[in-house]
Motif scaffolding. Structure first.
Motif, PDB file in Angstrom:
ATOM      1  N   UNK A 177     -84.142  47.986 -14.437  1.00 16.22           N
ATOM      2  CA  UNK A 177     -84.589  47.547 -13.114  1.00 16.22           C
ATOM      3  C   UNK A 177     -85.852  46.700 -13.214  1.00 16.22           C
ATOM      4  N   UNK A 178     -86.813  47.156 -14.013  1.00  8.63           N
ATOM      5  CA  UNK A 178     -88.060  46.403 -14.164  1.00  8.63           C
ATOM      6  C   UNK A 178     -87.809  45.025 -14.776  1.00  8.63           C
ATOM      7  N   UNK A 179     -86.940  44.978 -15.768  1.00 10.35           N
ATOM      8  CA  UNK A 179     -86.619  43.694 -16.407  1.00 10.35           C
ATOM      9  C   UNK A 179     -85.894  42.775 -15.433  1.00 10.35           C
ATOM     10  N   UNK A 180     -85.038  43.350 -14.624  1.00 10.30           N
ATOM     11  CA  UNK A 180     -84.318  42.574 -13.612  1.00 10.30           C
ATOM     12  C   UNK A 180     -85.293  41.906 -12.646  1.00 10.30           C
ATOM     13  N   UNK A 181     -86.280  42.655 -12.181  1.00 11.03           N
ATOM     14  CA  UNK A 181     -87.259  42.104 -11.240  1.00 11.03           C
ATOM     15  C   UNK A 181     -88.032  40.961 -11.888  1.00 11.03           C
ATOM     16  N   UNK A 182     -88.445  41.154 -13.126  1.00 11.89           N
ATOM     17  CA  UNK A 182     -89.199  40.110 -13.825  1.00 11.89           C
ATOM     18  C   UNK A 182     -88.376  38.846 -14.002  1.00 11.89           C
ATOM     19  N   UNK A 183     -87.125  38.999 -14.435  1.00 11.98           N
ATOM     20  CA  UNK A 183     -86.286  37.826 -14.661  1.00 11.98           C
ATOM     21  C   UNK A 183     -86.000  37.089 -13.359  1.00 11.98           C
ATOM     22  N   UNK A 184     -85.694  37.834 -12.315  1.00 10.72           N
ATOM     23  CA  UNK A 184     -85.377  37.201 -11.029  1.00 10.72           C
ATOM     24  C   UNK A 184     -86.585  36.456 -10.468  1.00 10.72           C
ATOM     25  N   UNK A 185     -87.749  37.079 -10.535  1.00 13.33           N
ATOM     26  CA  UNK A 185     -88.948  36.440  -9.999  1.00 13.33           C
ATOM     27  C   UNK A 185     -89.345  35.210 -10.808  1.00 13.33           C
ATOM     28  N   UNK A 186     -89.072  35.235 -12.105  1.00 10.36           N
ATOM     29  CA  UNK A 186     -89.421  34.101 -12.967  1.00 10.36           C
ATOM     30  C   UNK A 186     -88.620  32.852 -12.621  1.00 10.36           C
ATOM     31  N   UNK A 187     -87.517  33.014 -11.892  1.00  7.91           N
ATOM     32  CA  UNK A 187     -86.686  31.864 -11.540  1.00  7.91           C
ATOM     33  C   UNK A 187     -87.393  30.908 -10.599  1.00  7.91           C
ATOM     34  N   UNK A 188     -88.326  31.429  -9.792  1.00  8.81           N
ATOM     35  CA  UNK A 188     -89.035  30.606  -8.822  1.00  8.81           C
ATOM     36  C   UNK A 188     -88.271  30.361  -7.540  1.00  8.81           C
ATOM     37  N   UNK A 189     -87.005  30.790  -7.487  1.00  9.42           N
ATOM     38  CA  UNK A 189     -86.191  30.537  -6.297  1.00  9.42           C
ATOM     39  C   UNK A 189     -86.235  31.676  -5.285  1.00  9.42           C
ATOM     40  N   UNK A 190     -86.681  32.845  -5.736  1.00  8.96           N
ATOM     41  CA  UNK A 190     -86.786  34.006  -4.861  1.00  8.96           C
ATOM     42  C   UNK A 190     -87.881  34.915  -5.406  1.00  8.96           C
ATOM     43  N   UNK A 191     -88.382  35.788  -4.541  1.00 12.63           N
ATOM     44  CA  UNK A 191     -89.415  36.728  -4.968  1.00 12.63           C
ATOM     45  C   UNK A 191     -89.117  38.097  -4.386  1.00 12.63           C
TER      46      UNK A 191
END
Length: 479
Positions: free
Chosen positions: A428-442
């Motif tokens: 879950x923590x890794x998922x949040x980091x990867x998704x936020x790193x995209x810059x398209x969503x937070x």
């Protein structure tokens, strides 16, 4: 700056703000180049980058508006986190609207100090009217209305300030005002769940109530306070010679959108004369919609209540509406009257001096932005937005349940969905980091009973179904 220069700069700044907030597609099918939707949700800056891009020392000579705006576009805008982005699913909604911006501009331009009625009658009376309008629109108890014998409302800067005002009012009532003279808070005890906002603990600290006098009441599987546990804790503290004085209930907690059973909690508080505060900061605005009026359940037993038009309603920060049914305790806790603030109007009892309803002395004409927004956008627009966001959240929850890699871990009656990866906290923590790193969503992370959780808060006024769909696809790719 001359009046002519101000007019020109003002027009340019309004155009800049309008371009920034405009996410609609142009003739080429894309938003304008200044649109917030064309930027990453979170800036890609390191600590110190913004300061290093600006002069270390202040200028000695006058600079032009054009030079200042060039730095706004070069440094400031690339360095902000874009809360108005359509891919904003973090924390909570923090919307602005064109009418509220105009109301804020007018407040700044008029430059009045609304600390008392005599220092600006319109500032006081429009605020009183706005709190009564909101009481009516939200369906709150009549005891909160300005015309009641015991209550009334006020605009606070934030729910944290409202919480502190409630705690100080409760402290005054529990000590029969003795705290004002002696400052003794020995034995006072407060109660809240682990889902309550951090402002509860901070407010208690400021009020001189130590952390060891804050009881964390167990919650049930819905993350809601257990009334039976509250009753037992109060009984134990009374037996130990302590003084239960304050209970906080959540009506839509930040972490999990938990709703505490306020009817039962309020009954217990009434039995023991304990101040009962209901925190509806995040979700209370849902009561604008008749079918979501259930969010008010039990508020009729509350001594105080707050919710934030500066979240879901679209009034720009700061604008927290706070009501109390015990005006005497509030004034007893906060009213101080030096000679230079005395007035015949106040002494007659015919007016409200809002300086006595808040922590600071000075206050801005914040009611203007609420007045502008209600009149120029209309209540139906708020209701449409709330219904849309709730529907988007429910649709997303259905999609999440259909993907075996995810689990919905908390109730989602409104616009917050809490998800976890079934593979565990690290995933879950890794998922949040990867998704936020995209810059398209937070997205933001929380912890519920030791479990890492990804929060999806849907409420930005620019977010549409296609943005939620894109966010879900991003999470599916990132897990």
């Amino acid at each position: 700056m001359t009046p002519e220069e101000f007019r020109r700069a003002g027009h340019e700044l309004i155009d800049f703000i309008a371009d920034h907030l405009d996410t609609s597609a142009g003739a080429d099918g894309a938003p304008n180049e200044r649109s917030v939707s064309r930027r990453p949700v979170q800036p890609t800056v390191a600590p110190g980058d913004v300061r290093a891009a600006l002069p270390e020392h202040p200028p000695t000579e006058r600079e032009t508006f054009d030079a200042v705006m060039a730095d706004v576009e070069r440094v400031i805008v690339p360095g902000i986190t874009n809360w108005q982005h359509p891919g904003w699913f973090a924390y909570f909604p923090a919307n602005v609207s064109y009418p509220s911006i105009l109301g804020e501009l007018l407040s700044a331009g008029l430059g009045v100090q609304g600390m008392s009625w005599v220092t600006s009658p319109a500032c006081t009376e429009v605020e009183t009217l706005m709190l009564d309008w909101m009481q009516e629109l939200l369906g709150l108890p009549e005891s909160f209305r300005s015309t009641s014998d015991t209550g009334g409302g006020v605009i606070q800067g934030s729910a944290s300030e409202a919480t502190l005002v409630a705690i100080l009012s409760a402290r005054h009532r529990a000590t029969n005002g003795a705290v004002n003279a002696g400052g003794d808070t020995t034995g006072l005890v407060a109660y809240a769940t682990s889902q309550s906002h951090s402002s509860i603990e901070k407010g208690l600290r400021i009020a001189g109530i130590g952390t060891d006098r804050m009881r964390t009441v167990p919650h049930d599987e819905q993350f809601a306070m257990r009334p039976d546990a509250l009753r037992e804790m109060i009984a134990a503290d009374l037996a130990a010679g302590l003084v239960p004085f304050f209970v906080n209930a959540n009506h839509g907690s930040t972490s999990s959108m938990a709703f505490d059973p306020s009817a039962e909690i309020g009954t217990i508080c009434r039995e023991h004369g304990i101040w009962f505060h209901v925190d509806g900061a995040m979700a209370g605005i849902a009561a604008l919609v008749p079918e979501y009026r259930w969010v008010n359940s039990g508020i009729e037993l509350a001594d105080s209540y707050c919710t934030n038009p500066h979240k879901w309603m679209g009034v720009n920060f700061d604008c927290t509406t706070y009501w109390t049914g015990d005006r005497a305790s509030l004034l007893g806790a906060l009213s101080i009257l030096p000679d230079y603030l005395r007035s015949a109007a106040a002494e007659s009892g015919a007016v409200i001096d809002y300086r006595d309803w808040q922590i600071p002395l000075g206050r801005r004409f914040r009611a203007l932005k609420l007045w502008f927004t209600i009149r120029m956008d209309g209540v139906d627009a708020f209701r449409e937005r709330i219904r849309r966001d709730v529907q988007l959240t429910q649709s997303l929850a259905t999609a999440a349940r259909a993907d075996h890699r995810f689990e919905v871990v908390a109730p989602h009656p409104l616009n917050l969905l809490c998800l976890a990866a079934r593979a565990g906290n690290e995933t879950t923590d890794a998922l949040i980091e990867r998704a936020n790193a995209s810059g398209t969503a937070l997205f933001t992370r929380t912890v519920l009973d030791g479990r890492s959780v990804l929060r999806i808060s849907i409420g930005s006024h620019t977010t549409r179904s296609e943005h939620v769909d894109a966010a879900w696809e991003l999470l599916q790719r990132s897990v």
